[in-house]
Design a protein around this motif. Structure first.
Motif, mmCIF file in Angstrom:
data_model
loop_
_atom_site.group_PDB
_atom_site.id
_atom_site.type_symbol
_atom_site.label_atom_id
_atom_site.label_comp_id
_atom_site.label_asym_id
_atom_site.label_seq_id
_atom_site.Cartn_x
_atom_site.Cartn_y
_atom_site.Cartn_z
ATOM 1 N N MET A 42 0.836 -1.207 0.000
ATOM 2 C CA MET A 42 0.000 0.000 0.000
ATOM 3 C C MET A 42 0.869 1.255 0.000
ATOM 4 O O MET A 42 0.560 2.238 -0.674
ATOM 5 N N ALA A 43 1.948 1.216 0.756
ATOM 6 C CA ALA A 43 2.832 2.389 0.806
ATOM 7 C C ALA A 43 3.399 2.693 -0.574
ATOM 8 O O ALA A 43 3.435 3.847 -1.002
ATOM 9 N N TYR A 44 3.835 1.648 -1.270
ATOM 10 C CA TYR A 44 4.382 1.855 -2.613
ATOM 11 C C TYR A 44 3.325 2.411 -3.561
ATOM 12 O O TYR A 44 3.598 3.267 -4.400
ATOM 13 N N LEU A 45 2.093 1.927 -3.437
ATOM 14 C CA LEU A 45 1.027 2.405 -4.322
ATOM 15 C C LEU A 45 0.671 3.859 -4.013
ATOM 16 O O LEU A 45 0.402 4.647 -4.928
ATOM 17 N N VAL A 46 0.674 4.201 -2.738
ATOM 18 C CA VAL A 46 0.434 5.603 -2.373
ATOM 19 C C VAL A 46 1.512 6.480 -2.993
ATOM 20 O O VAL A 46 1.244 7.567 -3.506
ATOM 21 N N GLY A 47 2.754 5.999 -2.948
ATOM 22 C CA GLY A 47 3.865 6.739 -3.560
ATOM 23 C C GLY A 47 3.637 6.947 -5.046
ATOM 24 O O GLY A 47 3.898 8.023 -5.593
ATOM 25 N N ALA A 53 -6.560 -0.241 -7.307
ATOM 26 C CA ALA A 53 -5.727 -1.348 -6.839
ATOM 27 C C ALA A 53 -5.356 -1.151 -5.374
ATOM 28 O O ALA A 53 -5.382 -2.102 -4.579
ATOM 29 N N LEU A 54 -5.027 0.083 -5.013
ATOM 30 C CA LEU A 54 -4.685 0.391 -3.616
ATOM 31 C C LEU A 54 -5.841 0.013 -2.701
ATOM 32 O O LEU A 54 -5.660 -0.637 -1.663
ATOM 33 N N TYR A 55 -7.044 0.398 -3.109
ATOM 34 C CA TYR A 55 -8.221 0.095 -2.308
ATOM 35 C C TYR A 55 -8.399 -1.411 -2.172
ATOM 36 O O TYR A 55 -8.709 -1.927 -1.099
ATOM 37 N N LEU A 56 -8.204 -2.127 -3.292
ATOM 38 C CA LEU A 56 -8.386 -3.580 -3.267
ATOM 39 C C LEU A 56 -7.343 -4.268 -2.387
ATOM 40 O O LEU A 56 -7.630 -5.267 -1.730
ATOM 41 N N VAL A 57 -6.136 -3.742 -2.381
ATOM 42 C CA VAL A 57 -5.105 -4.298 -1.489
ATOM 43 C C VAL A 57 -5.510 -4.049 -0.048
ATOM 44 O O VAL A 57 -5.421 -4.921 0.819
ATOM 45 N N TYR A 58 -5.988 -2.827 0.208
ATOM 46 C CA TYR A 58 -6.419 -2.449 1.555
ATOM 47 C C TYR A 58 -7.521 -3.373 2.053
ATOM 48 O O TYR A 58 -7.527 -3.803 3.207
ATOM 49 N N ARG A 59 -8.467 -3.684 1.173
ATOM 50 C CA ARG A 59 -9.603 -4.512 1.565
ATOM 51 C C ARG A 59 -9.285 -6.001 1.526
ATOM 52 O O ARG A 59 -10.147 -6.825 1.817
ATOM 53 N N THR A 61 -3.816 -10.286 -10.064
ATOM 54 C CA THR A 61 -3.772 -9.924 -11.484
ATOM 55 C C THR A 61 -4.224 -8.486 -11.729
ATOM 56 O O THR A 61 -3.668 -7.809 -12.587
ATOM 57 N N PHE A 62 -5.221 -8.010 -10.963
ATOM 58 C CA PHE A 62 -5.669 -6.631 -11.163
ATOM 59 C C PHE A 62 -4.514 -5.672 -10.936
ATOM 60 O O PHE A 62 -4.315 -4.722 -11.698
ATOM 61 N N LEU A 63 -3.755 -5.907 -9.884
ATOM 62 C CA LEU A 63 -2.620 -5.030 -9.594
ATOM 63 C C LEU A 63 -1.572 -5.119 -10.702
ATOM 64 O O LEU A 63 -1.032 -4.106 -11.130
ATOM 65 N N GLU A 64 -1.320 -6.313 -11.172
ATOM 66 C CA GLU A 64 -0.349 -6.478 -12.264
ATOM 67 C C GLU A 64 -0.801 -5.718 -13.495
ATOM 68 O O GLU A 64 -0.002 -5.046 -14.160
ATOM 69 N N ASN A 65 -2.091 -5.841 -13.815
ATOM 70 C CA ASN A 65 -2.598 -5.172 -15.009
ATOM 71 C C ASN A 65 -2.586 -3.657 -14.858
ATOM 72 O O ASN A 65 -2.230 -2.934 -15.788
ATOM 73 N N ALA A 66 -2.976 -3.170 -13.672
ATOM 74 C CA ALA A 66 -2.904 -1.724 -13.432
ATOM 75 C C ALA A 66 -1.452 -1.271 -13.535
ATOM 76 O O ALA A 66 -1.154 -0.205 -14.083
ATOM 77 N N GLY A 67 -0.553 -2.114 -13.030
ATOM 78 C CA GLY A 67 0.874 -1.808 -13.104
ATOM 79 C C GLY A 67 1.356 -1.757 -14.540
ATOM 80 O O GLY A 67 2.119 -0.861 -14.910
ATOM 81 N N LEU A 68 0.903 -2.701 -15.357
ATOM 82 C CA LEU A 68 1.293 -2.707 -16.771
ATOM 83 C C LEU A 68 0.854 -1.414 -17.453
ATOM 84 O O LEU A 68 1.616 -0.818 -18.217
ATOM 85 N N TYR A 69 -0.362 -0.994 -17.176
ATOM 86 C CA TYR A 69 -0.855 0.250 -17.763
ATOM 87 C C TYR A 69 0.021 1.424 -17.319
ATOM 88 O O TYR A 69 0.398 2.279 -18.111
ATOM 89 N N TRP A 70 0.352 1.449 -16.042
ATOM 90 C CA TRP A 70 1.183 2.539 -15.546
ATOM 91 C C TRP A 70 2.570 2.525 -16.195
ATOM 92 O O TRP A 70 3.124 3.570 -16.522
ATOM 93 N N HIS A 71 3.144 1.369 -16.357
ATOM 94 C CA HIS A 71 4.451 1.281 -17.004
ATOM 95 C C HIS A 71 4.376 1.789 -18.439
ATOM 96 O O HIS A 71 5.322 2.379 -18.949
ATOM 97 N N LEU A 72 3.253 1.546 -19.087
ATOM 98 C CA LEU A 72 3.077 2.057 -20.442
ATOM 99 C C LEU A 72 3.145 3.584 -20.447
ATOM 100 O O LEU A 72 3.768 4.188 -21.310
ATOM 101 N N VAL A 73 2.491 4.196 -19.465
ATOM 102 C CA VAL A 73 2.538 5.650 -19.325
ATOM 103 C C VAL A 73 3.986 6.108 -19.218
ATOM 104 O O VAL A 73 4.397 7.096 -19.829
ATOM 105 N N ASP A 74 4.756 5.381 -18.447
ATOM 106 C CA ASP A 74 6.179 5.691 -18.280
ATOM 107 C C ASP A 74 6.922 5.504 -19.603
ATOM 108 O O ASP A 74 7.735 6.342 -19.996
#
Lengths: 102, 202
Positions: free
Chosen positions: B89-94, B160-166, B175-188
């Protein structure tokens, strides 16, 4: 415990934080390199652009391989990605051949 | 396929679907880069002049923080795989924090440009050579579309942060986190190419 995916299991500890940090460090340094190289006067603008794109390509490979876990993905995923990049490169090439020689 | 859970999970299939979507996004931005490459070849001097008007500091800072945010997302996945919910969660908040900083930077950067009368259709810009107009037209469309992706990616990471929290995202099922991560990496990834081509074309 059995996995539910045949081809690849994610039931490993994940990429180590150290490895990820090293990749980040490399990316940050390559960014610095990019900025530094942009200050160099090349004989033509074309060379400068190519160098910049080359460095960006290296950074992309790092992000794709380690951050996006392409390292752990089956070959098919890598194949379709390469095919897409190939399409873009060919598109640029063919467009250049047309536009520059009119 | 084995079914040891209530619902069959196909993590690879889910990820593969995301990769396919990313490829379509790459083609989308790829088109913008194709257009850029042609107009660069036809207007090298104007493109160089236009690039000089972009703020390298803003561009470099945005590049660096996006790289760090990609690291954060990758680290959050490792944390989830190791069952470290709070760390993840800390990393996702970052990551979300960096997304916000990026958008704020963009706000100031564009705002400054607008103030200087540098935007498509502005009095000053339309008085400039054709190549300059092409450069800034491409700049605004590409970075604008990219900014939209930052917003979308940030939203996905927040979910994803919310889902990790819950506790909905776990080491067994992330997988949701991985996919959200993939999208974010694309932005990068997109920005990795935008930065030198627009800010450093000099």
């Amino acid at each position: 415990m059995a996995t539910t995916s045949h081809s690849h299991s994610h039931k490993h500890e994940g990429s180590s934080y150290t490895l990820l940090a090293i990749v980040l460090l490399a990316l940050l340094m390559l960014t610095g390199l990019t900025v530094w190289v942009s200050g160099i006067e090349f004989s033509s603008w074309l060379i400068g652009t190519w160098v910049a794109v080359a460095v960006a390509a290296v950074k992309s490979v790092l992000v794709l391989w380690y951050f996006m876990h392409l390292k752990h993905e089956p070959p098919l995923v890598r194949l379709i990605l390469l095919a897409t990049i190939g399409i873009i490169i060919v598109s640029i090439g063919l467009t250049y051949i047309d536009v520059l020689y009119r | 396929m084995e079914q040891q859970h209530h619902m069959p999970m196909d993590a690879l299939g889910d990820r593969f679907g995301m990769w396919l979507f990313l490829l379509s996004e790459i083609l989308l931005f790829g088109v913008l880069f194709i257009i850029y490459s042609v107009y660069l070849a036809k207007n090298p001097a104007d493109f160089e002049a236009g690039s000089h008007m972009l703020d390298v500091v803003f561009g470099t800072v945005n590049t660096l923080i996006l790289l760090v945010s990609s690291f954060f997302v990758a680290a959050s996945i490792t944390a989830v795989q190791r069952g470290r919910r709070r760390t993840a969660m800390a990393y996702l908040v970052g990551t979300i924090a960096i997304a916000l900083v990026f958008l704020v930077n963009k706000y100031f950067e564009w705002g400054h440009k607008f103030h200087l009368d540098i935007y498509p259709g502005s009095e000053w810009l339309t008085s400039q050579p054709h190549g300059m107009n092409l450069f800034f037209g491409l700049y605004y469309v590409t970075t604008g579309l990219h900014g939209l992706h930052v917003i979308i990616g940030g939203t996905l990471i927040s979910i994803a942060l919310y889902l990790v929290y819950r506790g909905k995202i776990t080491s067994e099922r992330f997988t949701f986190l991985e996919n959200a991560g993939l999208y974010w990496h694309l932005v990068d990834l997109i920005w990795i190419f935008v930065f030198p081509l627009y800010y450093l074309a000099r």
